[in-house]
Motif scaffolding. Structure first.
Motif, PDB file in Angstrom:
ATOM      1  N   THR A 678       0.830  -1.190  -0.132  1.00 11.87           N
ATOM      2  CA  THR A 678      -0.064   0.156   0.161  1.00 11.87           C
ATOM      3  C   THR A 678       0.843   1.184   0.017  1.00 11.87           C
ATOM      4  OG1 THR A 678      -1.573   1.448   1.284  1.00 11.87           O
ATOM      5  CG2 THR A 678      -0.148  -0.105   2.419  1.00 11.87           C
ATOM      6  N   GLY A 679       0.347   2.278  -0.514  1.00 13.58           N
ATOM      7  CA  GLY A 679       0.998   3.464  -0.503  1.00 13.58           C
ATOM      8  C   GLY A 679       1.213   4.337   0.764  1.00 13.58           C
ATOM      9  N   GLU A 680       0.307   3.876   1.894  1.00 15.22           N
ATOM     10  CA  GLU A 680       0.323   4.338   3.064  1.00 15.22           C
ATOM     11  C   GLU A 680       1.368   3.883   3.962  1.00 15.22           C
ATOM     12  OE1 GLU A 680      -4.342   5.399   3.839  1.00 15.22           O
ATOM     13  OE2 GLU A 680      -3.992   3.409   3.144  1.00 15.22           O
ATOM     14  N   SER A 681       1.895   4.988   4.794  1.00 10.31           N
ATOM     15  CA  SER A 681       2.494   4.323   6.057  1.00 10.31           C
ATOM     16  C   SER A 681       1.924   3.866   7.204  1.00 10.31           C
ATOM     17  CB  SER A 681       3.566   5.641   6.583  1.00 10.31           C
ATOM     18  OG  SER A 681       2.440   6.551   7.167  1.00 10.31           O
ATOM     19  N   PRO A 682       2.635   3.209   8.071  1.00 15.36           N
ATOM     20  CA  PRO A 682       1.719   2.585   9.184  1.00 15.36           C
ATOM     21  C   PRO A 682       0.858   3.784  10.009  1.00 15.36           C
ATOM     22  CG  PRO A 682       4.002   1.456   9.183  1.00 15.36           C
ATOM     23  CD  PRO A 682       3.922   2.694   8.005  1.00 15.36           C
ATOM     24  N   SER A 683       1.559   4.889  10.223  1.00 16.45           N
ATOM     25  CA  SER A 683       0.842   5.948  11.047  1.00 16.45           C
ATOM     26  C   SER A 683      -0.369   6.415  10.174  1.00 16.45           C
ATOM     27  CB  SER A 683       1.838   7.330  11.161  1.00 16.45           C
ATOM     28  OG  SER A 683       2.999   6.886  12.157  1.00 16.45           O
ATOM     29  N   GLU A 684      -0.177   6.797   8.812  1.00 20.28           N
ATOM     30  CA  GLU A 684      -1.493   7.024   7.891  1.00 20.28           C
ATOM     31  C   GLU A 684      -2.578   5.928   8.146  1.00 20.28           C
ATOM     32  OE1 GLU A 684       1.199   9.562   5.005  1.00 20.28           O
ATOM     33  OE2 GLU A 684       0.335   7.602   4.251  1.00 20.28           O
ATOM     34  N   LEU A 685      -2.044   4.644   8.014  1.00 18.50           N
ATOM     35  CA  LEU A 685      -3.090   3.617   7.788  1.00 18.50           C
ATOM     36  C   LEU A 685      -3.574   3.231   9.257  1.00 18.50           C
ATOM     37  CD1 LEU A 685      -3.962   1.433   5.971  1.00 18.50           C
ATOM     38  CD2 LEU A 685      -2.261  -0.094   6.806  1.00 18.50           C
ATOM     39  N   PHE A 702      -2.147 -11.611  25.420  1.00 17.78           N
ATOM     40  CA  PHE A 702      -1.126 -12.736  24.707  1.00 17.78           C
ATOM     41  C   PHE A 702       0.163 -12.446  25.582  1.00 17.78           C
ATOM     42  CE2 PHE A 702      -3.969 -11.924  21.223  1.00 17.78           C
ATOM     43  CZ  PHE A 702      -4.152 -13.254  20.815  1.00 17.78           C
ATOM     44  N   ASP A 703       1.097 -13.382  25.711  1.00 16.10           N
ATOM     45  CA  ASP A 703       2.430 -13.192  26.244  1.00 16.10           C
ATOM     46  C   ASP A 703       3.418 -12.644  25.555  1.00 16.10           C
ATOM     47  OD1 ASP A 703       1.778 -15.094  28.549  1.00 16.10           O
ATOM     48  OD2 ASP A 703       1.677 -16.735  27.068  1.00 16.10           O
ATOM     49  N   TYR A 704       3.388 -12.441  24.338  1.00 15.38           N
ATOM     50  CA  TYR A 704       4.279 -12.154  23.297  1.00 15.38           C
ATOM     51  C   TYR A 704       3.659 -11.392  22.056  1.00 15.38           C
ATOM     52  CZ  TYR A 704       8.116 -13.830  26.088  1.00 15.38           C
ATOM     53  OH  TYR A 704       8.906 -14.119  27.229  1.00 15.38           O
ATOM     54  N   ILE A 705       4.021 -10.215  21.628  1.00 16.01           N
ATOM     55  CA  ILE A 705       3.449  -9.749  20.307  1.00 16.01           C
ATOM     56  C   ILE A 705       4.565  -9.413  19.622  1.00 16.01           C
ATOM     57  CG2 ILE A 705       1.974  -7.905  19.382  1.00 16.01           C
ATOM     58  CD1 ILE A 705       0.516  -7.608  22.038  1.00 16.01           C
ATOM     59  N   PHE A 706       4.777 -10.103  18.324  1.00 12.19           N
ATOM     60  CA  PHE A 706       5.782  -9.649  17.488  1.00 12.19           C
ATOM     61  C   PHE A 706       5.188  -8.815  16.111  1.00 12.19           C
ATOM     62  CE2 PHE A 706       8.115 -14.139  18.698  1.00 12.19           C
ATOM     63  CZ  PHE A 706       8.506 -13.157  19.702  1.00 12.19           C
ATOM     64  N   LEU A 707       5.737  -7.729  15.819  1.00 12.90           N
ATOM     65  CA  LEU A 707       5.543  -6.848  14.752  1.00 12.90           C
ATOM     66  C   LEU A 707       6.700  -6.976  13.873  1.00 12.90           C
ATOM     67  CD1 LEU A 707       3.898  -5.647  17.275  1.00 12.90           C
ATOM     68  CD2 LEU A 707       3.669  -3.653  15.649  1.00 12.90           C
ATOM     69  N   GLU A 708       6.393  -6.734  12.596  1.00 17.35           N
ATOM     70  CA  GLU A 708       7.649  -6.926  11.680  1.00 17.35           C
ATOM     71  C   GLU A 708       7.455  -5.471  10.614  1.00 17.35           C
ATOM     72  OE1 GLU A 708       8.998  -9.142   7.521  1.00 17.35           O
ATOM     73  OE2 GLU A 708       7.540  -9.794   8.238  1.00 17.35           O
ATOM     74  N   GLY A 709       8.689  -5.018  10.822  1.00 14.88           N
ATOM     75  CA  GLY A 709       8.691  -3.569  10.081  1.00 14.88           C
ATOM     76  C   GLY A 709       9.520  -3.682   8.648  1.00 14.88           C
ATOM     77  N   SER A 710       9.286  -2.935   7.938  1.00 16.20           N
ATOM     78  CA  SER A 710       9.894  -2.887   6.512  1.00 16.20           C
ATOM     79  C   SER A 710      11.508  -2.183   6.809  1.00 16.20           C
ATOM     80  CB  SER A 710       9.615  -2.288   5.618  1.00 16.20           C
ATOM     81  OG  SER A 710       9.245  -0.809   6.088  1.00 16.20           O
ATOM     82  N   ALA A 711      12.460  -2.667   6.083  1.00 13.85           N
ATOM     83  CA  ALA A 711      13.758  -2.198   5.949  1.00 13.85           C
ATOM     84  C   ALA A 711      13.832  -0.442   6.498  1.00 13.85           C
ATOM     85  CB  ALA A 711      14.835  -2.682   4.770  1.00 13.85           C
ATOM     86  N   ILE A 712      14.883  -0.302   7.310  1.00  8.20           N
ATOM     87  CA  ILE A 712      15.186   1.006   7.945  1.00  8.20           C
ATOM     88  C   ILE A 712      15.676   2.094   6.532  1.00  8.20           C
ATOM     89  CG2 ILE A 712      16.067   2.411   9.598  1.00  8.20           C
ATOM     90  CD1 ILE A 712      16.018   0.156  11.307  1.00  8.20           C
ATOM     91  N   ASN A 713      16.428   1.148   5.924  1.00  7.55           N
ATOM     92  CA  ASN A 713      17.336   1.950   4.971  1.00  7.55           C
ATOM     93  C   ASN A 713      16.321   2.898   3.808  1.00  7.55           C
ATOM     94  OD1 ASN A 713      19.782   1.564   6.307  1.00  7.55           O
ATOM     95  ND2 ASN A 713      20.612   0.133   4.729  1.00  7.55           N
ATOM     96  N   ASP A 714      15.282   1.995   3.501  1.00  7.82           N
ATOM     97  CA  ASP A 714      14.270   2.373   2.439  1.00  7.82           C
ATOM     98  C   ASP A 714      13.156   2.993   2.875  1.00  7.82           C
ATOM     99  OD1 ASP A 714      16.157   0.798   0.947  1.00  7.82           O
ATOM    100  OD2 ASP A 714      15.246  -1.043   0.756  1.00  7.82           O
ATOM    101  N   SER A 716      10.364   4.818   6.071  1.00  6.92           N
ATOM    102  CA  SER A 716      10.228   5.130   7.452  1.00  6.92           C
ATOM    103  C   SER A 716       9.214   4.305   8.247  1.00  6.92           C
ATOM    104  CB  SER A 716       9.720   6.492   7.603  1.00  6.92           C
ATOM    105  OG  SER A 716       8.362   6.592   6.712  1.00  6.92           O
ATOM    106  N   ASP A 717       8.689   3.177   7.887  1.00 12.11           N
ATOM    107  CA  ASP A 717       7.659   2.289   8.592  1.00 12.11           C
ATOM    108  C   ASP A 717       8.210   1.939  10.108  1.00 12.11           C
ATOM    109  OD1 ASP A 717       6.804   2.694   6.085  1.00 12.11           O
ATOM    110  OD2 ASP A 717       5.888   0.746   6.021  1.00 12.11           O
ATOM    111  N   SER A 718       9.288   1.472  10.039  1.00 15.36           N
ATOM    112  CA  SER A 718       9.736   0.825  11.328  1.00 15.36           C
ATOM    113  C   SER A 718      10.166   1.972  12.229  1.00 15.36           C
ATOM    114  CB  SER A 718      11.340   0.050  11.112  1.00 15.36           C
ATOM    115  OG  SER A 718      11.086  -0.986  10.218  1.00 15.36           O
ATOM    116  N   ARG A 719      10.416   3.242  11.693  1.00 15.51           N
ATOM    117  CA  ARG A 719      10.788   4.338  12.749  1.00 15.51           C
ATOM    118  C   ARG A 719       9.153   4.821  13.285  1.00 15.51           C
ATOM    119  NH1 ARG A 719      14.522   5.295   8.961  1.00 15.51           N
ATOM    120  NH2 ARG A 719      16.578   5.960   9.575  1.00 15.51           N
TER     121      ARG A 719
END
Length: 771
Positions: A678-685, A702-714, A716-719
């Protein structure tokens, strides 16, 4: 290079030891295979004794050479033996043998093929060895290549050059014709240079001469012929030089001997006259002596006048020849000064020390002037005039001395007085001149003896071992080739490994990760082929034949322990670059936690690559994703609510939070997917939902929650997602390189402080795991 880099280099060399070992082995096998096609070659060796370090000759003077002088002598000799003329002399002998002898070593080949420059480089590749295998075809008559007149002419030219020891001169009219013959038979300079090997036998007095060819008779003949011709050539050039030196020194010694004899004769005449003068014989005897001395004085005066005229004539001849000799004038002046000073010395009673020292100084200068004339003789016509002038001047001086002596005796007879002091001074003067003449003569004689010794030493060069035809082919050349091949392959293998290490800028090992990335390392995962290996099989089976799988499983458990020790629930998995292995690590780590009865929720927040959604949604009829709400949750979700101890009045609120959660085929593992790129960032979405509240609600269930973010170099999603989690874990692949953009991303991760849990190094080769 740092110490760590050097250690890495040696480790890489050791890890690739089998490649380094097998490479020269393969090279040796290939070399041995190709050596089977080489023609047999026979080597014969002769040996020459130089006599530099030891000689059986009797020498007049003792001579001692230092080791460095020995080395210089041997190096000079070897350079002369390897000169083109030495090879030319061998070429002459071999060619005459095949042209004139009844049996020949080789059949001629058409020289035009080999004289073309574009063919020369191909001979070695096609034929092999020019000296041996290039002349193994059926016999060909030389008359099919050249006319009888050309053959006869070449024989005559080669015989003359061999006799006179002349080199092959490219400026000669028949050079190309002779060169064609040499190439036709394979006796040209380049061919012989490859076949002939000349070197000193280390630590001995010998020179080894070896020749290698495809004919054992040719090899023996060539080695012996080379020794014979070189010894003849060496003795000729050394003998000419030594003979000239000896002849010159003999002439000088003869002159010095003549001067000494004249001085001795003068002393004898003086003593004889002195005895007569001391006798008491009366007036008649005195008158007879007076008449005899006057007659002798007249004869000496006439002789002096004639010699003076001769000296003047020779000086004019020397002046007319354009070579005035200032040194002769200096000698005349010195002689005149010596005469005057000697008279003063005699008059002073021969006791004046200053006059004696001055006489010695002037006589030394006189000897030096005469020696300089002798050593500068060149044999030209001018030099001959100078020699004659010198002889005439010496004779003139001798005559003048005798005349002076006669005049003194006449004066004594006429006066009837004879001073004893005067007689003693005259005798001392003559004796002093005799000593000087003896010294000059002995110096020249010593130089003559040294020259004769050198002339004798020139004949010490002789062949002490004759070359004989070899019975078996020589394999030493094959051994050299095999050795060079093995060493080359070994060096090449080591070079490639070192070059690969030096040029490899990838992270590769945990130690390099610490130096290059500067992030805490919470775990290392080795490279393993996971295709076809499902998650339960990875943990529940023992992979005895797959060490990589066992290592991977053990490393995952260590990372699981690290996660549990953080006392955190919500983790964001990100990476510096795409394709680093985040999806695989999240899925396997979630299953490892489920084995401990931990409930894990995986939220696929990588909106640029929804690999987690595709992985866990495979086989499901429909998937609830962030952008689309599903209204009929599966009965398994109620199990989550019950296990969480949720009250009935809170059920509606929890169900609204669970409307995005999907069950998986693994117990205690759930996931929230997304619909894809999608063309939207996590904050927008996620702004449409209270995502932070959603995370908090899920953390209660839940005991643990895992999130996957896109590559930081490419992206801003993980930030943006870092604000919703407790810890951020960075996945770095071992095949990655560290670039400036990576350093910028690492700086951001460090700025997170304690929220940054460190990094997981993924895809490390098994041999690099312990680094």
């Amino acid at each position: 290079m740092t110490i760590m880099e050097i250690q890495d280099l040696f480790k890489d060399l050791w890890r690739r030891k089998w490649v380094i070992i097998l490479t020269p082995v393969v090279g040796a096998i290939i070399t041995i295979f190709f050596l089977q096609f080489r023609s047999d070659k026979y080597a014969s060796n002769a040996r020459i004794s130089t006599g530099f370090t030891k000689t059986d000759k009797i020498e007049l003077n003792d001579s001692e050479l230092m080791p460095r002088a020995f080395d210089t002598e041997f190096n000079n000799l070897l350079e002369l033996m390897r000169s083109p003329l030495s090879y030319n002399l061998l070429s002459y002998r071999l060619l005459l043998h095949d042209l004139e002898g009844e049996s020949r070593f080789r059949a001629p080949r058409d020289p035009s093929i080999y004289m073309e420059e574009n063919k020369l480089s191909q001979i070695g590749k096609v034929v092999g060895n020019k000296v041996s295998s290039a002349f193994s075809d059926d016999d060909v008559s030389i008359y099919s290549l050249y006319t009888a007149e050309e053959i006869a002419r070449v024989q005559k030219l080669i015989n003359r050059k061999l006799t006179n020891q002349e080199p092959l001169d490219p400026t000669e009219e028949d050079f190309e014709l002779m060169r064609g013959f040499f190439i036709a038979y394979g006796y040209d300079y380049e061919a012989l240079k490859d076949a002939l090997n000349v070197y000193r036998v280390q630590g001995t007095d010998y020179i080894q001469v070896g020749f290698e060819s495809g004919n054992n008779l040719l090899s023996a003949y060539a080695a012996n012929a080379y020794c014979e011709e070189f010894i003849r050539y060496y003795q000729s050039i050394k003998g000419d030089y030594s003979s000239e030196s000896v002849t010159f020194l003999q002439e000088v010694a003869k002159e010095k001997k003549t001067i000494l004899d004249e001085k001795l004769e003068m002393m004898g005449r003086f003593e004889s006259s002195d005895v007569l003068l001391k006798g008491d014989q009366g007036d008649a005897t005195r008158y007879g002596q007076l008449v005899g001395l006057e007659n002798k004085r007249d004869a000496l005066s006439s002789q002096v006048n004639g010699l003076e005229l001769t000296v003047d004539r020779l000086r004019r001849d020397l002046s007319e020849s354009g070579a005035p000799n200032q040194q002769n004038q200096q000698i005349i002046q010195l002689q005149s000064q010596i005469k005057d000073l000697n008279a003063k010395y005699v008059e002073s009673g021969s006791t004046n020390r200053d006059l004696s020292d001055s006489l010695a100084y002037l006589r030394g200068k006189l000897r030096s002037a005469i020696a300089s004339i002798e050593t500068s003789a060149t044999g030209s016509s001018t030099d001959e005039i100078q020699e004659k002038l010198k002889d005439a001047q010496i004779d003139l001086q001798v005559s003048r001395n005798e005349l002076n002596m006669v005049n003194r005796k006449l004066s004594q007879l006429e006066s009837g007085l004879s001073s004893k002091n005067t007689e003693d001074s005259e005798i001392a003067s003559v004796q002093n001149e005799i000593e000087i003449a003896k010294q000059d003569y002995n110096e020249v004689l010593a130089k003559l003896n040294a020259a004769r010794n050198q002339q004798v030493s020139n004949s010490n060069l002789k062949q002490v071992i004759k070359a004989t035809p070899a019975i078996m082919p020589s394999s030493i050349g094959d051994i050299y080739i095999l050795g060079i091949s093995v060493l080359t392959c070994l060096a090449l293998a080591v070079f490639v490994v070192i070059l690969n290490v030096i040029t490899d800028n990838t992270i590769r090992t945990p130690s390099r990760f610490k130096r290059m990335v500067h992030l805490p390392l919470i775990g290392t995962l080795n490279h393993v082929q996971l295709k076809g290996l499902d998650v339960p099989n990875m943990f529940l089976s023992t992979h005895k034949k797959k060490q990589e799988a066992e290592m991977y499983k053990s490393s995952l458990r260590q990372i699981r322990y690290q996660l549990e020790s953080t006392n955190s629930k919500v983790f964001l998995f990100t990476s510096l670059k795409p394709k680093s292995g985040k999806t695989t690590i999240i899925s396997y780590l979630a299953y490892a936690l489920s084995l401990l009865k931990k409930r894990v929720l995986i939220i696929d927040t990588n909106f640029k690559d929804n690999s987690l959604t595709k992985m866990y949604g495979q086989g499901l009829s429909e998937i609830k994703v962030v952008k689309r709400k599903m209204v009929n949750p599966k009965p398994q979700l109620a199990k989550v609510v019950q296990n969480g101890g949720v009250q009935e009045d809170q059920l509606s609120q929890i169900e609204s939070s669970l409307d995005l959660v999907n069950a998986t085929r693994y117990e205690d593992i759930f996931f929230v997917g997304n619909s894809g790129i999608t063309g939207e960032s996590p904050s927008e979405l996620l702004s449409r939902r209270d995502f932070k509240r959603f995370i908090l609600k899920m953390a209660e269930q839940f005991d643990y929650i895992f999130l996957e973010g896109s590559a930081i170099n490419d992206y801003s999603d993980s930030r943006e997602l870092a604000g919703y989690v407790q810890k951020v874990i960075t996945v770095v692949h071992a095949s990655s390189t560290v670039k400036p953009i990576d350093e910028h991303s690492v700086s951001y991760l460090k700025s997170l402080g304690e929220k940054s849990a460190g990094a997981i190094l993924n895809g490390v080769r098994m041999e690099d795991m312990q680094d």
